[in-house]
Write a protein that holds these residues in place. Structure first.
Motif, PDB file in Angstrom:
ATOM      1  N   MET A  27       0.513  -1.717  -0.433  1.00 14.22           N
ATOM      2  CA  MET A  27      -0.111  -0.300   0.204  1.00 14.22           C
ATOM      3  C   MET A  27       1.139   0.793   0.497  1.00 14.22           C
ATOM      4  N   LEU A  28       2.064   0.993  -0.167  1.00 12.77           N
ATOM      5  CA  LEU A  28       2.761   2.232   0.155  1.00 12.77           C
ATOM      6  C   LEU A  28       2.634   2.684  -1.093  1.00 12.77           C
ATOM      7  N   PRO A  29       2.911   3.902  -1.141  1.00 14.27           N
ATOM      8  CA  PRO A  29       3.273   5.805  -0.551  1.00 14.27           C
ATOM      9  C   PRO A  29       2.398   5.522   1.047  1.00 14.27           C
ATOM     10  N   ILE A  30       0.896   5.773   0.939  1.00 16.72           N
ATOM     11  CA  ILE A  30       0.085   5.616   2.590  1.00 16.72           C
ATOM     12  C   ILE A  30       0.943   5.492   3.033  1.00 16.72           C
ATOM     13  N   THR A  31       1.253   3.806   3.108  1.00 12.46           N
ATOM     14  CA  THR A  31       1.610   3.251   4.652  1.00 12.46           C
ATOM     15  C   THR A  31       2.672   3.933   5.185  1.00 12.46           C
ATOM     16  N   VAL A  32       3.214   4.810   4.718  1.00 12.30           N
ATOM     17  CA  VAL A  32       5.023   5.399   5.034  1.00 12.30           C
ATOM     18  C   VAL A  32       4.579   5.907   6.533  1.00 12.30           C
ATOM     19  N   ASN A  33       3.211   6.603   6.901  1.00  9.07           N
ATOM     20  CA  ASN A  33       2.709   7.304   7.711  1.00  9.07           C
ATOM     21  C   ASN A  33       1.837   6.723   8.483  1.00  9.07           C
ATOM     22  N   THR A  34       0.884   6.041   8.065  1.00 13.16           N
ATOM     23  CA  THR A  34      -0.635   5.599   8.684  1.00 13.16           C
ATOM     24  C   THR A  34      -0.677   4.117   8.219  1.00 13.16           C
ATOM     25  N   PRO A  35      -0.665   3.274   9.575  1.00 17.70           N
ATOM     26  CA  PRO A  35      -1.062   2.064   9.803  1.00 17.70           C
ATOM     27  C   PRO A  35      -2.262   0.939   8.242  1.00 17.70           C
ATOM     28  N   LYS A  36      -2.160   0.620   8.191  1.00 19.50           N
ATOM     29  CA  LYS A  36      -3.005   0.446   6.345  1.00 19.50           C
ATOM     30  C   LYS A  36      -4.760   0.411   7.009  1.00 19.50           C
ATOM     31  N   PRO A  37      -5.071   0.065   8.300  1.00 18.25           N
ATOM     32  CA  PRO A  37      -6.431   0.113   8.456  1.00 18.25           C
ATOM     33  C   PRO A  37      -7.036   1.501   9.275  1.00 18.25           C
ATOM     34  N   LEU A  38      -5.878   2.287   8.933  1.00 16.04           N
ATOM     35  CA  LEU A  38      -5.994   3.751   9.410  1.00 16.04           C
ATOM     36  C   LEU A  38      -5.996   4.333   8.307  1.00 16.04           C
ATOM     37  N   VAL A  39      -6.133   3.943   7.561  1.00 20.02           N
ATOM     38  CA  VAL A  39      -6.018   4.539   5.852  1.00 20.02           C
ATOM     39  C   VAL A  39      -7.713   4.862   6.331  1.00 20.02           C
ATOM     40  N   ARG A  40      -8.236   6.373   5.383  1.00 13.95           N
ATOM     41  CA  ARG A  40      -9.139   6.504   4.756  1.00 13.95           C
ATOM     42  C   ARG A  40      -9.787   6.050   3.523  1.00 13.95           C
ATOM     43  N   VAL A  41     -11.056   6.522   3.174  1.00 12.93           N
ATOM     44  CA  VAL A  41     -11.690   5.547   1.719  1.00 12.93           C
ATOM     45  C   VAL A  41     -12.939   6.859   2.453  1.00 12.93           C
ATOM     46  N   HIS A  42     -12.740   7.463   1.122  1.00 11.49           N
ATOM     47  CA  HIS A  42     -14.408   8.183   1.247  1.00 11.49           C
ATOM     48  C   HIS A  42     -14.270   8.678   2.571  1.00 11.49           C
ATOM     49  N   GLY A  43     -13.285   9.379   3.494  1.00 13.96           N
ATOM     50  CA  GLY A  43     -13.207   9.722   3.849  1.00 13.96           C
ATOM     51  C   GLY A  43     -12.466   9.578   5.207  1.00 13.96           C
ATOM     52  N   THR A  44     -13.657   7.943   5.613  1.00 15.05           N
ATOM     53  CA  THR A  44     -13.294   7.480   6.423  1.00 15.05           C
ATOM     54  C   THR A  44     -12.228   6.003   7.123  1.00 15.05           C
ATOM     55  N   ARG A  45     -12.308   5.694   8.333  1.00 16.04           N
ATOM     56  CA  ARG A  45     -10.889   4.730   8.521  1.00 16.04           C
ATOM     57  C   ARG A  45     -11.273   3.595   8.469  1.00 16.04           C
ATOM     58  N   ILE A  46     -11.215   2.915   7.455  1.00 16.12           N
ATOM     59  CA  ILE A  46     -11.353   1.059   7.406  1.00 16.12           C
ATOM     60  C   ILE A  46     -11.359   0.667   7.968  1.00 16.12           C
ATOM     61  N   ILE A  47     -10.905   0.652   9.218  1.00 14.39           N
ATOM     62  CA  ILE A  47     -10.895  -0.005  10.321  1.00 14.39           C
ATOM     63  C   ILE A  47     -12.569  -0.052  11.044  1.00 14.39           C
ATOM     64  N   ASP A  48     -12.547   1.791  11.213  1.00 22.30           N
ATOM     65  CA  ASP A  48     -14.156   2.356  11.675  1.00 22.30           C
ATOM     66  C   ASP A  48     -14.954   1.357  10.957  1.00 22.30           C
ATOM     67  N   ARG A  49     -15.259   1.211   9.449  1.00 17.90           N
ATOM     68  CA  ARG A  49     -16.275   0.664   9.353  1.00 17.90           C
ATOM     69  C   ARG A  49     -16.361  -0.691  10.009  1.00 17.90           C
TER      70      ARG A  49
END
Length: 890
Positions: free
Chosen positions: A668-690
């Motif tokens: 998932m680089l480069p987005i996961t350089v500073n953010t764990p993948k579950p915390l990446v936002r998709v359409h404004g919401t963190r993946i793990i939040d759903r």
């Protein structure tokens, strides 16, 4: 060796330079004749020169009397200064343009001390800036809530030598501090009129102890001397005092004693001189009125959002707020009583740690309803975000009496009216689920848990099926319905404090009434039920009341432990809740628990039918044999699920969820350089939040997240999901995810297990009940991804990476039954420890590849539109085009 008068004159010369005898007498507090005698002696010993100035020998003679340190006591709550002390410690108030403690520090610095120590506790972070600005040392007093200020002196004991000890909130118009002190002393000020205690002083100006006065007699005396102002302890006396304090510290009788009281108890070992000063030399602000009298502009100038809240709500000026008194009845919040333009009001301020316990939006919603229904006539306003509340004070109320039949009858009529009102709330409250959430917060902290904590938790879990079975439909509940919240006023009952109000089980309001201090026995508790129902209670209703009382008692006990872990003791309530949980819990298990001892066997068709009925979504055309079987066994009645049916579903209820979120997510680089993948936002919401939202919607509050890469980033979840418990995997980068499963192995029973990078589009896939162990899977003709083969019954027979034949494409969401979860805990550990090679396998392989005979794992079908696994940055871009645009712009 200098005598006292020689010292006082020599110190005055050192501090002031040459001076007249009259001036020296005023500075030293002795007569002009005594000054003259001292000057002759000092001159004879060459401590002053011919001009009367102090000599080098004089300075050397003063060195044994050098003051070395000061300890400022600033740990307390200052409750008498509420509500302003809710926002900041009293020592940080600005008085006549100067911050109290800063003014004090500057006066001490002028005395050239080696160390200035500030002992902090309440809102200690507000004092941190003093270290940089003034070079002082802060020391934390962790016992400031449980003990009086002797605990602060004990916390600073390494600095109590040749030391001033002073209060942080006293104001000295002229500095009382010096570079040199002759002896240990306490400062005394005169007080005319009645006083219960005064300080006894003999003719040699030595303190002889505390004098307990007859108030009527002392009121006729001209003057009593009281402790007020700084004290000073020379090193030998400090050592003797600290030895006495160390010996007395473990005694229960010591906990509430002032440090000065302990000092005066042991005068034989550390004699004290009395330094008598004029009353105006020490100004102490005990109450807000004292400060307003000293600084007329204080109320207008003080930075206080609380005062602004009150003025805005009542449309008044700050000067209109008078007669402020702290209230001590509450154990959740901080409150004050005050007057404004002839009316009395109560201001409620959220207490420490309540953000994790109280839904303020739900409270505000319920209070508006209660006001409209006439159940709470005190309500004026609550801020649903910040949690502060303003209420009218109800005068002339009788204390609620559980032994007064009229009080009990009227109170139960009010709660019955609430339950029958038809009012609703968007929020739900389950005492069992909330208790589990807080218990998890406790388990994840450093607070030591009682020996039987887990025993009580298991009892509550066992009783939860009884409680759920008799709950019926949800109604709007108060959820803190007990004596202190029931005001018996001249106009009837007023029900206050709606912090926990939400939709829930009517029985839990009755359970609150009993568990929270009623003192009722089992029989007495059952005897009040006709007052609620208006008829004798059925056996099922009695069963429900007893189980509710036990669970409510357990919830408040866990809640109280959590409050104590946050530094807010709840006192004797903790014991009352504990006893209610044990007494009613044991009775419920003995009388009713046997009914649930044997698990009701359900076919899959019967299970599905009961789940649909529980959701109220059952198709009326149930297979006739299924409908007949359920009706015959008492699991349904007239097409609706019964209490026995709910109890039959209970063993299939999902109780916990595990999230695997430790990996780096390199694809998932480069987005996961500073953010764990579950915390990446998709359409404004963190993946793990759903995923978390779906779990909570299913009533699951026991949630574990196994983290590793950038683990601290997951802390951001706690503000929205405070129930989450983290498990740290230190070997996430050297092993496969089996190491994460091994760390979470004790939580697989009745549990969902999630890969945390799943984009969940159909949250209804996470259901309250599951019939058996399963994996979500998508039927495909072929796939390069991980997949299953299954037999005709849907049982998984193999797992593989890729298939050219029809198969089930694996989705990283599984459910584990109680039996399989318990077995998996052992197998995970054994396989992981068996070889280095096994530390590099996926955890799913344990049940599906390494030890498949131990398990019966089934496919649970879903479709591609239900859930998407985002493995690569390209897949992320495909799902959320904003990442594609951002990359193109960069």
């Amino acid at each position: 060796m200098l005598n006292r008068n020689e010292f006082l004159v020599l110190r005055s010369l050192a501090e002031q330079g040459e001076a007249t005898q009259r001036n020296l007498a005023a500075r030293a507090g002795i007569s002009v004749g005594s000054v003259n005698t001292a000057l002759r002696s000092l001159s004879a010993h060459r401590l002053i020169d011919e001009s009367g100035a102090i000599s080098d020998c004089g300075y050397r003679a003063l060195q044994p009397f050098k003051t070395r340190s000061a300890v400022i006591l600033a740990a307390g709550l200052s409750t008498r200064f509420a509500p302003l002390s809710f926002e900041q410690p009293k020592a940080l108030f600005k008085v006549r343009g100067e911050t109290l403690i800063e003014r004090l520090i500057k006066q001490l610095q002028a005395a050239d001390l080696e160390d200035i120590i500030v002992v902090v506790g309440h809102m200690k972070e507000r004092f941190f800036y003093l270290e940089d600005r003034y070079g002082v040392t802060l020391i934390d007093n962790p016992q400031y809530l449980e003990r009086n200020n002797h605990a602060s002196v004990w916390a600073a004991r390494d600095y109590v030598r040749d030391a001033y000890i002073c209060s942080s909130d006293q104001y000295y118009p002229d500095s009382p501090f010096h570079r040199y002190e002759y002896e240990s002393f306490c400062t005394l000020t005169p007080r005319g009129g009645a006083t219960e205690e005064s300080i006894a002083v003999n003719g040699r100006n030595a303190i002889t102890g505390i004098q307990h006065n007859d108030i009527a007699r002392s009121s006729n005396e001209q003057t009593c001397w009281v402790l007020q102002g700084p004290a000073y302890l020379r090193e030998d006396d400090a050592r003797a005092y600290l030895a006495h304090l160390e010996e007395a510290y473990p005694l229960a009788s010591t906990r509430d004693k002032l440090w000065e009281t302990l000092l005066l108890e042991n005068l034989d070992n550390h004699p004290l001189s009395a330094r008598k000063v004029a009353a105006e030399s020490v100004i102490e602000f005990d109450y807000l009125g004292d400060l307003r009298s000293f600084d007329a502009d204080f109320m207008e100038n003080v930075d206080s959002a609380i005062l602004d809240n009150i003025c805005r709500t009542l449309n008044c000026a700050r000067a209109d707020i008078v007669d402020v008194e702290p209230l001590t009845e509450g154990i959740t919040n901080l409150s004050v009583l005050f007057s404004c333009r002839g009316e009395r009001y109560v201001y409620r301020h959220p207490g420490a740690g309540t953000d994790e316990l109280v839904n303020r939006e739900a409270e505000a919603h319920a209070m508006k309803i209660a006001s409209q229904l006439g159940l709470d006539t005190s309500y004026l306003h609550e801020d649903p975000v910040q949690g502060w509340k303003l209420s009218k004070f109800i005068p002339d109320c009788e204390p609620f009496d559980y032994r007064n039949p009229d009080h009990v009858r009227d109170a139960l009529a009010v709660i019955r009216a609430l339950h029958q009102s038809g009012a609703s709330s968007p929020w739900q409250f389950s005492f069992y689920d909330e208790g589990c959430r807080i218990a998890n917060l406790m388990r994840s902290g450093d607070f030591p848990l009682p020996e039987d904590f887990e025993d009580l938790a298991r009892m509550a879990e066992d009783l939860s099926s009884l409680q759920r079975a008799g709950a019926g439909r949800s109604v709007l509940c108060h959820n803190d319905f007990f004596g202190p919240n029931i005001l018996i006023g001249p106009d009837g009952v007023c029900l206050i404090d709606w912090e926990y109000a939400a939709m829930g089980d009517y029985g839990c309001d009755l359970g609150n009434f009993i568990a929270q201090g009623s003192g009722y026995s089992i029989e007495e508790a059952l005897d009040i039920l006709p007052l609620y129902f208006g008829r004798p209670a059925t056996d099922e209703e009695e069963q429900h009341l007893v189980s509710c009382t036990a669970i409510v008692g357990w919830y408040w006990y866990v809640w109280g432990l959590f409050k104590e872990s946050q530094g807010s003791p709840v006192g004797e309530w903790l014991r009352a809740w504990y006893e209610a949980a044990k007494t009613f819990g044991r009775y419920a298990m003995q009388r009713y628990g046997r009914r649930e001892a044997k698990r009701t066997e359900l076919s899959e068709e019967e299970f599905e039918a009961l789940v649909a009925l529980e959701r109220r979504t059952a198709d009326s055309a149930l297979p006739s044999d299924v409908a007949a079987s359920l009706e015959e066994r008492g699991l349904t009645r007239d097409g609706a699920i019964t209490a026995a049916g709910l109890a039959a579903l209970e063993p299939f209820r999902a109780r916990r969820a595990i999230f695997f979120a430790a990996g780096f997510g390199s694809r998932m680089l480069p987005i996961t350089v500073n953010t764990p993948k579950p915390l990446v936002r998709v359409h404004g919401t963190r993946i793990i939040d759903r995923l978390l939202d779906a779990v909570l919607a299913a009533g699951i509050t026991e949630i574990y997240i196994v983290r590793g890469y950038l683990k601290e980033e997951f802390d951001q979840l706690l503000s929205k999901y405070p129930m989450v418990r983290f498990i740290d995997n230190p070997s996430f980068d050297s092993t496969n995810n089996i190491s994460s499963a091994v760390l979470a192995r004790d939580f697989f029973q009745n549990a969902y297990a999630f890969e945390s990078d799943l984009l969940l589009e159909s949250p209804q896939l996470v259901t309250k009940y599951q019939y058996r162990t399963n994996y979500l899977a998508i039927p495909v003709e072929s796939t390069p991804d991980w997949c299953f083969t299954a037999d005709a019954t849907g049982r998984i027979t193999s797992i593989a990476k890729g298939s050219q034949a029809p198969c089930w494409q694996m989705v990283g969401l599984s459910y584990w039954s109680e039996k399989d979860g318990a077995r998996l805990a052992d197998d995970l550990r054994e396989v992981f420890e068996s070889s280095d090679e096994c530390q590099q396998i996926f955890w799913d392989d344990v049940a599906l590849d390494r030890r498949p005979p131990h398990y019966r794992v089934y496919v649970r079908p879903c479709v591609p539109e239900d859930i998407t696994e985002i493995d690569t940055f390209a897949e992320l871009q495909a799902v959320d085009p904003r990442y594609r645009v951002a990359q193109e712009q960069s």
